[in-house]
Design a protein around this motif. Structure first.
Motif, PDB file in Angstrom:
ATOM      1  N   LEU A   1       0.782  -1.221   0.120  1.00 51.21           N
ATOM      2  CA  LEU A   1      -0.011  -0.043  -0.017  1.00 51.21           C
ATOM      3  C   LEU A   1       0.809   1.474   0.006  1.00 51.21           C
ATOM      4  CD1 LEU A   1      -2.749  -1.065   2.562  1.00 51.21           C
ATOM      5  CD2 LEU A   1      -2.797  -1.153   0.037  1.00 51.21           C
ATOM      6  N   LEU A   2       0.291   2.168  -0.711  1.00 51.47           N
ATOM      7  CA  LEU A   2       1.102   3.601  -0.746  1.00 51.47           C
ATOM      8  C   LEU A   2       0.747   4.337   0.418  1.00 51.47           C
ATOM      9  CD1 LEU A   2       0.324   4.234  -4.579  1.00 51.47           C
ATOM     10  CD2 LEU A   2       2.586   3.953  -3.449  1.00 51.47           C
ATOM     11  N   THR A   3       0.841   4.065   1.615  1.00 50.25           N
ATOM     12  CA  THR A   3       0.649   4.912   2.600  1.00 50.25           C
ATOM     13  C   THR A   3       1.840   5.597   2.902  1.00 50.25           C
ATOM     14  OG1 THR A   3       1.365   2.846   3.969  1.00 50.25           O
ATOM     15  CG2 THR A   3      -1.086   3.081   3.739  1.00 50.25           C
ATOM     16  N   LYS A   4       1.566   6.728   3.991  1.00 49.87           N
ATOM     17  CA  LYS A   4       2.825   7.412   4.355  1.00 49.87           C
ATOM     18  C   LYS A   4       3.506   6.764   5.393  1.00 49.87           C
ATOM     19  CE  LYS A   4       0.499  11.821   3.107  1.00 49.87           C
ATOM     20  NZ  LYS A   4      -0.547  11.457   3.244  1.00 49.87           N
TER      21      LYS A   4
ATOM     22  N   ARG B   1      -8.585   1.976   5.601  1.00 51.26           N
ATOM     23  CA  ARG B   1      -9.519   2.675   4.563  1.00 51.26           C
ATOM     24  C   ARG B   1      -9.055   2.004   3.265  1.00 51.26           C
ATOM     25  NH1 ARG B   1     -11.977   7.271   6.904  1.00 51.26           N
ATOM     26  NH2 ARG B   1     -12.485   7.931   4.792  1.00 51.26           N
ATOM     27  N   TYR B   2      -7.803   2.001   3.011  1.00 48.31           N
ATOM     28  CA  TYR B   2      -7.306   1.396   1.495  1.00 48.31           C
ATOM     29  C   TYR B   2      -7.788   0.019   1.554  1.00 48.31           C
ATOM     30  CZ  TYR B   2      -3.994   5.360   0.915  1.00 48.31           C
ATOM     31  OH  TYR B   2      -3.452   6.632   1.012  1.00 48.31           O
TER      32      TYR B   2
ATOM     33  N   THR C   1       5.709  -2.810   6.505  1.00 45.37           N
ATOM     34  CA  THR C   1       5.040  -2.326   5.429  1.00 45.37           C
ATOM     35  C   THR C   1       3.744  -2.915   5.280  1.00 45.37           C
ATOM     36  OG1 THR C   1       7.348  -1.686   4.261  1.00 45.37           O
ATOM     37  CG2 THR C   1       5.389  -1.962   3.038  1.00 45.37           C
ATOM     38  N   PRO C   2       2.746  -1.857   5.048  1.00 50.15           N
ATOM     39  CA  PRO C   2       1.349  -2.328   4.877  1.00 50.15           C
ATOM     40  C   PRO C   2       1.300  -3.156   3.678  1.00 50.15           C
ATOM     41  CG  PRO C   2       1.432  -0.213   4.753  1.00 50.15           C
ATOM     42  CD  PRO C   2       2.849  -0.481   4.907  1.00 50.15           C
TER      43      PRO C   2
ATOM     44  N   VAL D   1      -5.908  -1.377  -8.340  1.00 51.00           N
ATOM     45  CA  VAL D   1      -5.222  -0.818  -7.396  1.00 51.00           C
ATOM     46  C   VAL D   1      -4.357   0.536  -7.749  1.00 51.00           C
ATOM     47  CG1 VAL D   1      -4.760  -2.964  -5.937  1.00 51.00           C
ATOM     48  CG2 VAL D   1      -3.039  -2.000  -7.646  1.00 51.00           C
ATOM     49  N   GLN D   2      -4.172   0.428  -9.038  1.00 51.16           N
ATOM     50  CA  GLN D   2      -3.838   1.923  -9.566  1.00 51.16           C
ATOM     51  C   GLN D   2      -4.999   2.884  -9.648  1.00 51.16           C
ATOM     52  OE1 GLN D   2      -2.018   1.074 -13.327  1.00 51.16           O
ATOM     53  NE2 GLN D   2      -0.001   0.615 -12.344  1.00 51.16           N
TER      54      GLN D   2
END
Lengths: 547, 95
Positions: free
Chosen positions: A21-24, A63-64, A154-155, A182-183
Motif C-alpha cells: 500500500l502507498l501509505t505514508k 481505509r485502503y 510495510t502495509p 489498485v492503480q
C-alpha cells in the motif's frame, strides 16, 4: 500447450496477490515504508521487535483495504480481528507476522475480466491486511546472512481469488485487472517488477468432467505479469505430462526461474508449515461502521470500466480505443489532460494511441516516467489540424519534444551553473554529457509549458532540463523548419523545377499515366523537406500538366 | 485426548526450545492436565456463543497516517548481538 491435453484435462487456478500500500507510514508504526534508503534507517523499536512495544493500526491501512473491497464487490466485515502467524526467520524479529486469519475484513467479492472471446466473473474469496517482513541478504557475506528491517511492517493487502480461473490467459487477465483497480484507487503502484505487486498461483489439473480438484502446487517467484502466465502454462503442462505418464502430482511449492523458463521445487525443510494462528492480543478488533463504509464508498474514484464507457459516450470513441486508453489510469489521465478545450478529442486520442504509445513501447517506458509538457500533444495536433504542419512533420515535432523531455536528467553534480534554485539548460544531456559546459543556462520558466519538477528535491538542487528554445510548439516547429508552406509563389517555383527536372515522367503523365501524380507530389515533399502543402502541390501539378 | 512425548518435542521445536528428556516428561504431564481441564469446559454447550477473541471489550483506535522520525541507525543496531556497519548479522540461513 497442446490442444489434445486441453481436450482431456482442465486446469484449476487460484491467485494470491499481495499489494503493497502507498501509505505514508508503516502498518503499525509511524515511520515511512520507503525503499532504497540506507539499510536499517527506516525503523522503530516496534519494527525491530523490541520488548514492550505495541502496534497501533494505521488508519489508511483500513481505509485502503475497504476501498479495494468495495471496488471488488466484497462484503465488508463490521468486525474483524488481527491474528498472529507464527514462524521463525531472521527478517521477522517479532517471531510472528501480524495478519488476519479467520475474519478477513473483506470477503465474498468478484471482478469481471474480459478475454478476447468471452467475459468471465472471477470470485474474490477474501482480502486481508498484513505486514511485510524485512529483507534477508544471503549472498553478500560468505559466513552470515545480513538483515535489513526497513521493509518490516510495510502495509500489505492480500487478495485471494476463488479457484475460478481455468487458463493462463484468464489468470493474466485477472491479475491485470487487479493491478488496474489498485492503480485507479491509488492505493498501490502495481509494479510487479519492483515487487509492490506480488503474485503466487495455486495450480492443479483434473480430467474434464471430474468434480474434485487434483493435487495442487503453489507457484512463487514470478516477477512479471507475463511470467505469471508463462509459469502457470508450464505448470499445467508439467502436471498433465506427469499424470499421463502414470505419475502423481506432489503437493509442493515451486519457484519459477525466469532465465530457464521453468520451475523447480523449493528446497525447504520437509516439515509442513505450522503457523499456529491465534488472535493478536495487542490489537483490539477493527470495527467498520456503516457510516465509515459509506464515507469511503463516496470517495471511490471513477474506475476503469466506468471511465471506458464514459470515453465512448462523451468523446465518441470506439470501444477498443476507449479500452486501450483507460486500461492504464495514467494514460487515461494524460489523455484527459491533453484534451483541455480542444474541440476534436478524437484527434488527440488517435495521436496518443499511434505516436505516444509507439515511443513508450520503443523505450519500454511508462507514461508516468516521461515528462511530456502539459498541452504538448494538443499543440501538435492543433497545428496539424489547422494545416500549419503536415501529418509527417507533426510526428517529427512530437518526436523532438518527446526526446528532449524524456531525456531529462534530474541532477548533475556540476556547480558551474548555479543561478537559482532551478537552472534550465538548452541541450540534450543524455546524448552530450561531456559538453555540459557548452550549454546555456536559461534561468526562466518555459512559457506555455509547465514542466513537472521533482518537488521532493532539496532547495538549491540543480535541476538540469534539456529545454528547447521555444515558447510554444509552433515556435519549435518554426525553429525546426517544419511549418507547412502554402505560399503559392514558393510552391509554384518548386513545382516548375520538378517538372523541368523530370521530363520523362512529365511525358508519361501526359500520355495518361496519372498514377505518376504521387511521384510529383513526393518530389515536392522531398525537396521542401516535408513542408509543402501536398493538396496545393497536387492542384498545381495537375493544372500545369493538364491545363 | 492426551499429548505424546513426540508432540511435546514438536511443539518445543516450533518454539525453538531445547528440552531435556526430563523436561519433556514434565511438560507433557502439565499439558495433559491443561487439556483435561479443557475437556471439562467442553462439557458446556457453546453452540450459540461467539468465540471470545479479546478479554477487553474495546475497538482498535486508528492512528493517523503520518510519518515521524525513525530511530537513528546507530540506535537501531545498538542492541544487536551481531551487526556490521549497515546490517544485522545472523548465522547463515540457507534458503
Amino acid at each position: 500447450m497442446s490442444t489434445i491435453a486441453h481436450e482431456r484435462f482442465e486446469a484449476v487456478i487460484g491467485l494470491e496477490v499481495h499489494a503493497q500500500l502507498l501509505t505514508k507510514s508503516k502498518a503499525f508504526a509511524p515511520v515511512p515504508p520507503i525503499y532504497g534508503e540506507a539499510p536499517n534507517t527506516m525503523v522503530t523499536p516496534l519494527c525491530l521487535g523490541h520488548p514492550g512495544t505495541l502496534p497501533v493500526v494505521n488508519e489508511n491501512l483500513v481505509r485502503y483495504i475497504i476501498k479495494m473491497g468495495l471496488a471488488t464487490n466484497c462484503q465488508i466485515a463490521p468486525k474483524s480481528i488481527f491474528a498472529r502467524k507464527n514462524y521463525f526467520y531472521p527478517d521477522l524479529p517479532k517471531g510472528y507476522q501480524i495478519s488476519q486469519f479467520e475474519t478477513p475484513i473483506c470477503h465474498d467479492g468478484f471482478v469481471d475480466i474480459e478475454l478476447e472471446e468471452y467475459d468471465k466473473r472471477i470470485g474474490v474469496t477474501r482480502i486481508h491486511m498484513e505486514e511485510d517482513a524485512g529483507k534477508s541478504i544471503h549472498d553478500q557475506d560468505p559466513y552470515n546472512t545480513l538483515v535489513d528491517l526497513n521493509r518490516a511492517g510495510t502495509p500489505l493487502i492480500e487478495i485471494v481469488s476463488e479457484p475460478d480461473l481455468r487458463t493462463p490467459q484468464e489468470a493474466y487477465a485477472y491479475l491485470t485487472k487487479i493491478k488496474q483497480i489498485v492503480q485507479y484507487l491509488e492505493i498501490c503502484d502495481g509494479n510487479m517488477e519492483e515487487g509492490s505487486l506480488r503474485c503466487d498461483a495455486n495450480v492443479s489439473v483434473r480430467p474434464r468432467g471430474q468434480k474434485e480438484f487434483g493435487t495442487r502446487t503453489e507457484l512463487k517467484n514470478m516477477n512479471s505479469f507475463r511470467n505469471v502466465e508463462k509459469a502457470i502454462e508450464y505448470e499445467i503442462y508439467r502436471q498433465i505430462e506427469l499424470i499421463e505418464g502414470g505419475g502423481t502430482v506432489v503437493q509442493q511449492t515451486r519457484l519459477w526461474d525466469t532465465s530457464k523458463m521453468q520451475s523447480r521445487p523449493m528446497r525447504s525443510k520437509e516439515e509442513a508449515h505450522d503457523y499456529r494462528y491465534f488472535p493478536e492480543p495487542d490489537l483490539p478488533p477493527i470495527i467498520v461502521s456503516d457510516e465509515m463504509k459509506e464515507e469511503i464508498r463516496a470517495e471511490l474514484p471513477e474506475l476503469a470500466d466506468v471511465r471506458q464507457k464514459r470515453f465512448v459516450s462523451e468523446y465518441g470513441m470506439s470501444e477498443d480505443d476507449a479500452k486501450t486508453l483507460t486500461e492504464d489510469k495514467y494514460l487515461a489521465d494524460f489523455f484527459e489532460r491533453e484534451i483541455g478545450d480542444y474541440p476534436n478529442p478524437l484527434d488527440i486520442s488517435n495521436f496518443i494511441k499511434t505516436h505516444v504509445l509507439r515511443t513508450l513501447n520503443e523505450d519500454k517506458k511508462h507514461i508516468s516516467e516521461v515528462n511530456l509538457p502539459t498541452g504538448s500533444v494538443q499543440a501538435i495536433v492543433s497545428l496539424n489540424g489547422k494545416n500549419e504542419i503536415s501529418s509527417s512533420n507533426a510526428v517529427k515535432l512530437y518526436d523532438e519534444i518527446y526526446d528532449s523531455f524524456n531525456n531529462f536528467q534530474n541532477v548533475l553534480p556540476d556547480q558551474d551553473f548555479v543561478t537559482g534554485n532551478i537552472t534550465f539548460l538548452k541541450g540534450n544531456l543524455d546524448t552530450n554529457p561531456e559538453s555540459v559546459s557548452n550549454f546555456v543556462p536559461i534561468n526562466t520558466s518555459i512559457p506555455d509549458y509547465s514542466v513537472r519538477i521533482n518537488t521532493d528535491l532539496p532547495d538549491n538542487t540543480l535541476v538540469y532540463l534539456p529545454v528547447l528554445e521555444y515558447s510554444s510548439a509552433k515556435g519549435l516547429a518554426e525553429k525546426l523548419n517544419l511549418i507547412q508552406v502554402s505560399d503559392s509563389g514558393f510552391l509554384e517555383e518548386l513545382v516548375d523545377e520538378i517538372i523541368a527536372n523530370n521530363p520523362d515522367e512529365v511525358e508519361r503523365y501526359r500520355g495518361g499515366k496519372k498514377q505518376l501524380m504521387g511521384f510529383f507530389v513526393g518530389q515536392a515533399m522531398k525537396a521542401s523537406k516535408g513542408k509543402a502543402n501536398p493538396k496545393m502541390v497536387t492542384q498545381m501539378v495537375a493544372k500545369k500538366l493538364e491545363g | 485426548m492426551s499429548v505424546s512425548e513426540k508432540e511435546v518435542r514438536y511443539v518445543a521445536n516450533l518454539a525453538r526450545l531445547q528440552l531435556s528428556d526430563e523436561e519433556v516428561k514434565h511438560l507433557g504431564e502439565d499439558m495433559n492436565k491443561i487439556l483435561g481441564f479443557m475437556d471439562l469446559l467442553n462439557e458446556l454447550d457453546t453452540t450459540d456463543i461467539a468465540p471470545l477473541e479479546h478479554v477487553v471489550e474495546m475497538d482498535s483506535r486508528l492512528r493517523k497516517d503520518e510519518a515521524k522520525t525513525p530511530l537513528s541507525h546507530e540506535d537501531a543496531l545498538k542492541n544487536a548481538p551481531d551487526a556490521d556497519s549497515d546490517y544485522f548479522r545472523v548465522p547463515k540461513v540457507i534458503e
